[in-house]
Design an enzyme around this catalytic site. Structure first.
Site, short mmCIF file in Angstrom:
data_model
loop_
_atom_site.label_atom_id
_atom_site.label_comp_id
_atom_site.label_asym_id
_atom_site.label_seq_id
_atom_site.Cartn_x
_atom_site.Cartn_y
_atom_site.Cartn_z
N GLU A 71 -8.85 4.25 8.94
CA GLU A 71 -9.03 3.07 8.08
C GLU A 71 -9.83 1.96 8.78
O GLU A 71 -9.95 0.86 8.25
CB GLU A 71 -7.69 2.50 7.63
CG GLU A 71 -6.90 3.37 6.68
CD GLU A 71 -7.53 3.51 5.30
OE1 GLU A 71 -8.67 3.03 5.09
OE2 GLU A 71 -6.89 4.10 4.43
N HIS A 89 -2.09 -2.89 7.99
CA HIS A 89 -2.06 -2.02 6.81
C HIS A 89 -0.89 -1.05 6.94
O HIS A 89 -0.74 -0.41 7.98
CB HIS A 89 -3.38 -1.26 6.70
CG HIS A 89 -3.29 -0.06 5.81
ND1 HIS A 89 -2.92 -0.14 4.49
CD2 HIS A 89 -3.51 1.26 6.06
CE1 HIS A 89 -2.92 1.07 3.97
NE2 HIS A 89 -3.26 1.95 4.89
N HIS A 91 2.01 1.71 4.56
CA HIS A 91 2.38 2.40 3.31
C HIS A 91 3.85 2.07 3.01
O HIS A 91 4.61 2.95 2.61
CB HIS A 91 2.21 3.91 3.45
CG HIS A 91 0.81 4.34 3.81
ND1 HIS A 91 0.51 5.62 4.19
CD2 HIS A 91 -0.35 3.64 3.85
CE1 HIS A 91 -0.80 5.70 4.45
NE2 HIS A 91 -1.34 4.51 4.25
N HIS A 151 -1.60 3.65 -2.70
CA HIS A 151 -1.81 3.78 -1.26
C HIS A 151 -0.86 2.90 -0.45
O HIS A 151 0.02 3.41 0.23
CB HIS A 151 -3.29 3.46 -0.97
CG HIS A 151 -3.72 3.70 0.43
ND1 HIS A 151 -5.03 3.89 0.79
CD2 HIS A 151 -3.01 3.75 1.57
CE1 HIS A 151 -5.10 4.06 2.09
NE2 HIS A 151 -3.89 3.98 2.59
ZN LIG Z 1 -3.38 3.96 4.60
#
Ligand SMILES: [Zn+2]
Length: 211
Positions: A71, A89, A91, A151
């Site tokens: 990412e 970031h 999940h 996501h």
């Molecule tokens: Zn991700």
């Protein structure tokens, strides 16, 4: 703490707090033209400083033997578009629930103002692609947080600590909203109510000392 040490510290905390399972999240922190980022394929609670690569803002590997997180293009796009110095970031569960069922997280609690009010869900695109990076950039405009359709979530801040706290807040707000939906119809704060919160924050109550 060095940039790489910060990644290890907050990577561990992200796993400890259940925001991340294993490798399902990534962090980065910027200083000047350099960005330290978590590596691809290493669980965030198993990081060591040497395992964290350093790239420059245009995506060239500067230091490290591991591959930067897949990412990384999204992180770099965010740095290009904002003055953020850290990106987180994950999940996380409730963030991902909202990101798979809604187009935005409405402000049901005044703490949402710390993230910029309404949190937008960036349109779906395959992970790691320039399309996803562009969609996240759009959703983040004027905000400290965005969700990515089907996501997870992404938050930014002037330090890794602040970006990390924004991720905790985003997850809490998503949890309150999702649990609220299970009980009834959550009331959404109006623009006037949110403006009054800003006004209040600018004019806190004073407590004069007793004579
Ligand atoms: Zn991700």
């Amino acid at each position: 703490m060095s940039l790489r040490e910060q990644l290890c510290e907050y990577g561990r905390r992200a796993v400890d707090l259940g925001l991340v399972i294993g490798t399902s999240g990534n962090l980065s922190v910027r200083q000047g033209d350099l960005v330290a980022v978590t590596p691809s394929g290493v669980a965030l609670d198993r990081l060591t400083p040497e395992l964290c690569p350093i790239v420059d803002v245009s995506g060239h590997l500067v230091e490290g033997d591991t591959q930067p997180s897949s990412e990384t293009p999204m992180h770099l796009a965010v740095y290009e578009a904002t003055d953020a110095l850290a990106v987180v970031h994950t999940h996380s569960v409730f963030g991902t629930v909202v990101a798979t069922t809604m187009t935005e997280l409405p402000p049901v609690h005044y703490n949402a103002l710390a993230l910029g009010g309404v949190v937008k869900v960036a349109e779906y695109a395959t992970y790691g692609t320039p399309e996803l990076a562009a969609n996240v950039r759009t959703a983040l405009e004027g905000k400290q947080a965005a969700l990515m359709a089907n996501h997870g979530g992404v938050t930014i801040g002037p330090t890794l600590e602040q970006a990390f706290e924004a991720t905790r807040l985003l997850e809490w707000l998503c949890e309150v909203y999702v649990r609220g939906l299970a009980v009834g119809k959550p009331a959404i704060l109006t623009d006037d109510q949110l403006a009054a919160v800003v006004e209040r924050a600018l004019n806190p109550p004073s407590f004069p000392r007793r004579p």
